[in-house]
Design a protein around this motif. Structure first.
Motif, PDB file in Angstrom:
ATOM      1  N   GLU A  28      11.818   0.297   7.468  1.00 27.93           N
ATOM      2  CA  GLU A  28      12.978   0.844   6.766  1.00 27.93           C
ATOM      3  C   GLU A  28      13.591  -0.183   5.811  1.00 27.93           C
ATOM      4  OE1 GLU A  28      12.383   1.116  10.009  1.00 27.93           O
ATOM      5  OE2 GLU A  28      11.790   3.232   9.908  1.00 27.93           O
ATOM      6  N   GLU A  29      13.695  -1.442   6.259  1.00 20.86           N
ATOM      7  CA  GLU A  29      14.248  -2.477   5.391  1.00 20.86           C
ATOM      8  C   GLU A  29      13.366  -2.708   4.172  1.00 20.86           C
ATOM      9  OE1 GLU A  29      14.912  -5.994   7.665  1.00 20.86           O
ATOM     10  OE2 GLU A  29      16.462  -5.081   8.932  1.00 20.86           O
ATOM     11  N   ALA A  30      12.055  -2.661   4.368  1.00 16.99           N
ATOM     12  CA  ALA A  30      11.130  -2.838   3.247  1.00 16.99           C
ATOM     13  C   ALA A  30      11.277  -1.702   2.242  1.00 16.99           C
ATOM     14  CB  ALA A  30       9.690  -2.911   3.764  1.00 16.99           C
ATOM     15  N   ARG A  31      11.441  -0.475   2.736  1.00 19.37           N
ATOM     16  CA  ARG A  31      11.619   0.665   1.826  1.00 19.37           C
ATOM     17  C   ARG A  31      12.928   0.568   1.067  1.00 19.37           C
ATOM     18  NH1 ARG A  31       9.150   5.853   5.297  1.00 19.37           N
ATOM     19  NH2 ARG A  31       7.036   4.949   5.474  1.00 19.37           N
ATOM     20  N   ASP A  32      13.966   0.112   1.733  1.00 18.47           N
ATOM     21  CA  ASP A  32      15.244  -0.074   1.052  1.00 18.47           C
ATOM     22  C   ASP A  32      15.127  -1.133  -0.041  1.00 18.47           C
ATOM     23  OD1 ASP A  32      16.432   1.818   2.652  1.00 18.47           O
ATOM     24  OD2 ASP A  32      17.350   0.361   4.020  1.00 18.47           O
ATOM     25  N   GLU A  33      14.423  -2.218   0.269  1.00 15.98           N
ATOM     26  CA  GLU A  33      14.268  -3.296  -0.711  1.00 15.98           C
ATOM     27  C   GLU A  33      13.533  -2.819  -1.959  1.00 15.98           C
ATOM     28  OE1 GLU A  33      12.314  -7.789  -0.987  1.00 15.98           O
ATOM     29  OE2 GLU A  33      12.725  -6.887   0.971  1.00 15.98           O
ATOM     30  N   LEU A  34      12.557  -1.945  -1.762  1.00 20.69           N
ATOM     31  CA  LEU A  34      11.785  -1.422  -2.893  1.00 20.69           C
ATOM     32  C   LEU A  34      12.406  -0.159  -3.491  1.00 20.69           C
ATOM     33  CD1 LEU A  34       8.162  -1.842  -1.471  1.00 20.69           C
ATOM     34  CD2 LEU A  34       9.325  -3.303  -3.126  1.00 20.69           C
ATOM     35  N   GLN A  35      13.523   0.271  -2.920  1.00 21.78           N
ATOM     36  CA  GLN A  35      14.219   1.487  -3.375  1.00 21.78           C
ATOM     37  C   GLN A  35      13.290   2.707  -3.321  1.00 21.78           C
ATOM     38  OE1 GLN A  35      15.758   0.249  -7.244  1.00 21.78           O
ATOM     39  NE2 GLN A  35      17.663  -0.422  -6.295  1.00 21.78           N
ATOM     40  N   LEU A  36      12.580   2.824  -2.215  1.00 26.18           N
ATOM     41  CA  LEU A  36      11.699   3.963  -2.005  1.00 26.18           C
ATOM     42  C   LEU A  36      12.446   5.021  -1.201  1.00 26.18           C
ATOM     43  CD1 LEU A  36       8.393   2.114  -1.003  1.00 26.18           C
ATOM     44  CD2 LEU A  36       8.926   3.150  -3.217  1.00 26.18           C
ATOM     45  N   GLU A  37      12.578   6.170  -1.773  1.00 26.68           N
ATOM     46  CA  GLU A  37      13.261   7.259  -1.082  1.00 26.68           C
ATOM     47  C   GLU A  37      12.231   8.242  -0.558  1.00 26.68           C
ATOM     48  OE1 GLU A  37      16.125   9.013  -3.637  1.00 26.68           O
ATOM     49  OE2 GLU A  37      17.273   7.163  -3.927  1.00 26.68           O
ATOM     50  N   ARG A  71       3.497  -7.858  -0.127  1.00 18.36           N
ATOM     51  CA  ARG A  71       3.797  -7.853   1.313  1.00 18.36           C
ATOM     52  C   ARG A  71       4.885  -6.835   1.641  1.00 18.36           C
ATOM     53  NH1 ARG A  71       4.333 -14.353   2.095  1.00 18.36           N
ATOM     54  NH2 ARG A  71       2.447 -14.877   0.938  1.00 18.36           N
ATOM     55  N   THR A  72       5.911  -6.785   0.812  1.00 16.14           N
ATOM     56  CA  THR A  72       6.981  -5.815   1.048  1.00 16.14           C
ATOM     57  C   THR A  72       6.441  -4.399   0.946  1.00 16.14           C
ATOM     58  OG1 THR A  72       8.538  -7.390   0.086  1.00 16.14           O
ATOM     59  CG2 THR A  72       9.326  -5.144   0.389  1.00 16.14           C
ATOM     60  N   ALA A  73       5.550  -4.168  -0.019  1.00 17.51           N
ATOM     61  CA  ALA A  73       4.945  -2.843  -0.168  1.00 17.51           C
ATOM     62  C   ALA A  73       4.132  -2.486   1.062  1.00 17.51           C
ATOM     63  CB  ALA A  73       4.072  -2.812  -1.420  1.00 17.51           C
ATOM     64  N   MET A  74       3.381  -3.447   1.596  1.00 18.07           N
ATOM     65  CA  MET A  74       2.615  -3.168   2.817  1.00 18.07           C
ATOM     66  C   MET A  74       3.544  -2.888   3.995  1.00 18.07           C
ATOM     67  SD  MET A  74      -0.775  -5.626   2.765  1.00 18.07           S
ATOM     68  CE  MET A  74      -0.086  -7.129   2.088  1.00 18.07           C
ATOM     69  N   ALA A  75       4.633  -3.638   4.071  1.00 12.38           N
ATOM     70  CA  ALA A  75       5.588  -3.429   5.166  1.00 12.38           C
ATOM     71  C   ALA A  75       6.255  -2.062   5.068  1.00 12.38           C
ATOM     72  CB  ALA A  75       6.641  -4.532   5.149  1.00 12.38           C
ATOM     73  N   ALA A  76       6.385  -1.547   3.850  1.00 10.68           N
ATOM     74  CA  ALA A  76       7.036  -0.244   3.650  1.00 10.68           C
ATOM     75  C   ALA A  76       6.121   0.923   3.990  1.00 10.68           C
ATOM     76  CB  ALA A  76       7.502  -0.120   2.199  1.00 10.68           C
ATOM     77  N   ALA A  77       4.830   0.654   4.114  1.00  6.45           N
ATOM     78  CA  ALA A  77       3.845   1.723   4.272  1.00  6.45           C
ATOM     79  C   ALA A  77       3.580   2.071   5.729  1.00  6.45           C
ATOM     80  CB  ALA A  77       2.542   1.319   3.587  1.00  6.45           C
ATOM     81  N   GLY A 130     -10.549  -9.493   1.999  1.00  9.14           N
ATOM     82  CA  GLY A 130      -9.997 -10.756   1.523  1.00  9.14           C
ATOM     83  C   GLY A 130      -8.742 -11.131   2.284  1.00  9.14           C
ATOM     84  N   THR A 131      -7.988 -12.073   1.704  1.00  7.81           N
ATOM     85  CA  THR A 131      -6.772 -12.564   2.360  1.00  7.81           C
ATOM     86  C   THR A 131      -5.773 -11.440   2.603  1.00  7.81           C
ATOM     87  OG1 THR A 131      -7.078 -14.694   1.270  1.00  7.81           O
ATOM     88  CG2 THR A 131      -4.910 -14.254   2.200  1.00  7.81           C
ATOM     89  N   VAL A 132      -5.797 -10.422   1.756  1.00  9.30           N
ATOM     90  CA  VAL A 132      -4.837  -9.321   1.902  1.00  9.30           C
ATOM     91  C   VAL A 132      -4.990  -8.636   3.260  1.00  9.30           C
ATOM     92  CG1 VAL A 132      -6.315  -7.561   0.825  1.00  9.30           C
ATOM     93  CG2 VAL A 132      -3.828  -7.343   0.694  1.00  9.30           C
ATOM     94  N   THR A 133      -6.180  -8.644   3.845  1.00  9.29           N
ATOM     95  CA  THR A 133      -6.344  -8.030   5.166  1.00  9.29           C
ATOM     96  C   THR A 133      -5.628  -8.844   6.237  1.00  9.29           C
ATOM     97  OG1 THR A 133      -8.437  -9.166   5.652  1.00  9.29           O
ATOM     98  CG2 THR A 133      -8.572  -7.066   4.503  1.00  9.29           C
ATOM     99  N   LEU A 134      -5.588 -10.158   6.054  1.00  8.31           N
ATOM    100  CA  LEU A 134      -4.827 -10.994   6.985  1.00  8.31           C
ATOM    101  C   LEU A 134      -3.335 -10.711   6.838  1.00  8.31           C
ATOM    102  CD1 LEU A 134      -4.744 -13.307   9.073  1.00  8.31           C
ATOM    103  CD2 LEU A 134      -4.538 -14.893   7.143  1.00  8.31           C
ATOM    104  N   GLU A 135      -2.861 -10.596   5.593  1.00  4.93           N
ATOM    105  CA  GLU A 135      -1.455 -10.263   5.373  1.00  4.93           C
ATOM    106  C   GLU A 135      -1.114  -8.937   6.031  1.00  4.93           C
ATOM    107  OE1 GLU A 135       0.167 -11.860   1.262  1.00  4.93           O
ATOM    108  OE2 GLU A 135      -1.755 -10.863   0.962  1.00  4.93           O
ATOM    109  N   ALA A 136      -1.994  -7.966   5.885  1.00  7.41           N
ATOM    110  CA  ALA A 136      -1.764  -6.650   6.489  1.00  7.41           C
ATOM    111  C   ALA A 136      -1.687  -6.742   8.001  1.00  7.41           C
ATOM    112  CB  ALA A 136      -2.874  -5.692   6.064  1.00  7.41           C
ATOM    113  N   MET A 137      -2.558  -7.563   8.588  1.00  4.30           N
ATOM    114  CA  MET A 137      -2.537  -7.752  10.040  1.00  4.30           C
ATOM    115  C   MET A 137      -1.237  -8.404  10.486  1.00  4.30           C
ATOM    116  SD  MET A 137      -4.881 -10.222  12.404  1.00  4.30           S
ATOM    117  CE  MET A 137      -3.661 -11.559  12.251  1.00  4.30           C
TER     118      MET A 137
END
Length: 390
Positions: free
Chosen positions: A179-188, A264-270, A278-285
């Motif tokens: 929820e905090e990640a969505r608020d930060e990205l202004q995703l409604e 990272r914030t976008a991944m947290a919002a999803a 690649g490294t992005v899979t580690l970030e996702a984990m």
């Protein structure tokens, strides 16, 4: 050598993930040795820490055997220029960050001249081309390993190595609120609406190969789940324009929001992620979101690599766990139907809580203050301070 004595560090990062790793090490080196100067190659993060980049980092960001062949003249020109500069300036230590095919020949030349060399991010010798260990030993005085099983490999081959964990594990919180990640990205979002993040890569070639397939998969998923919103964080304006153009050509009606940076914030919002290897899979984990990992090589690169690759998995979550935690799709299996099926399986799995708990355990195991430990190893090699390197 005291902290007041001038220290020259040569460092080369070949792509954005290396720029992130390098920036942390440079920051720690400055704190421990204020009279330090950095020369070599890096991106904006390393340059912000004081690196003077001799050639553009993007010129080195080439992945795949066929792709490297197409840029070979430029790469060799840059390598020659860097070696000449380093020999002239005589740094106290050289740090190669990832990009082993570019960095190790430079390290070998410098090591032969008596300059201590360190390689940050172990080449994947445990996975393929294991005969490279001989060349690594000739080139490198010390290897910094991001994964625990890598140090065991170097121990068997009598090459000094340190498991430093991963700086991303230090930087990313153990718990990140959706929820905090969505608020930060202004995703409604409306009640019942889910968010899928598409991450087709940071290189133009990756977006060109994976972007159309990811978009077609998103369209198919959207037709089955019309309440879904898609977001895609893009590392640069160029990649955003490239992906937006693909969307307009292929799936113009898809509800897709492009986000500048903030991956990272976008991944947290999803709720779920469709991403490249690649490294992005580690970030996702570390962010602890269900994911599907996909990768497609250039045809020639794949024909060569598939004959040499020894590891059971290619995504970092699965490699760390030693078992399949998340679906991996490679080459011909990367198609819309299989991507949709894998996404649906991940997002409806009954044991999602167990998956997240495993991600959390792996996260804790990688929290070792990587930037600090890496800087200490570099200073020890440069004979600036005493440390018992294990």
């Amino acid at each position: 050598m005291s902290a007041e004595t001038p220290l020259l560090v040569a460092v080369i990062a070949g792509e954005h993930s290396g720029d992130l790793l390098g920036a942390g090490v440079l920051r720690e080196l400055k704190q421990r040795h204020p009279q330090v100067e950095f020369i070599g190659v890096g991106g904006p993060l390393m340059e912000a820490e004081g690196l003077r980049s001799i050639v553009p980092m993007d010129d080195l960001a080439v992945m795949g055997i066929a792709e490297v062949l197409g840029r070979l003249r430029t790469l060799l020109k840059h390598r020659k220029q860097l070696i000449e500069t380093f020999i002239e300036r005589q740094p106290q230590v050289f740090i190669g960050i990832d990009a082993p095919d570019f960095n190790l020949p430079i390290a070998k030349r410098l090591k032969a001249l008596g300059i201590p060399t360190m390689h940050y991010v172990s080449p994947s010798v445990w996975a393929w081309r294991q005969g490279r260990i001989k060349g690594i030993k000739e080139s490198v005085d010390h290897v910094l390993c991001l994964l625990p099983f890598e140090k065991e490999f170097y121990d068997r081959h009598q090459l000094p190595a340190t498991f430093v964990g991963h700086p991303l594990a230090d930087a990313i919180p153990l718990h990140w609120s959706k929820e905090e990640a969505r608020d930060e990205l202004q995703l409604e979002t409306t009640a019942g609406q889910s968010i899928i993040a598409l991450l087709p890569g940071s290189r133009a070639g990756e977006v060109g190969r994976l972007g159309p397939i990811f978009l077609r998969a998103a369209e198919a998923y959207w037709q089955r789940h019309p309440e879904t919103l898609f977001i895609s964080p893009m590392i640069s304006t160029a990649r955003a324009e490239q992906f937006r153009q693909l969307q307009q050509e292929l799936v113009p009606e898809l509800p897709l929001k492009l986000i500048a940076g903030q991956s990272r914030t976008a991944m947290a919002a999803a709720d779920g992620l469709l991403l490249t290897s690649g490294t992005v899979t580690l970030e996702a984990m570390l962010i602890k979101r269900p994911m599907v990992v996909a990768y497609r090589f250039n045809w020639l690169s794949y024909q060569i690599i598939r004959r040499m690759f020894k590891a059971a998995f290619f995504s970092l979550p699965n490699l760390l766990a030693g078992r399949e935690l998340v679906p991996e799709l490679l080459q011909g299996d990367v198609n819309p139907a299989q991507l949709v099926a894998a996404l649906e399986s991940q997002l409806t799995a009954a044991d999602q809580g167990s998956l997240i708990e495993t991600f959390l355990e792996l996260h804790k195991g990688l929290q070792l203050a990587a930037d600090k430990v890496s800087a200490e190893v570099a200073l020890e090699l440069a004979s600036c301070e005493e440390r018992s390197i294990e």
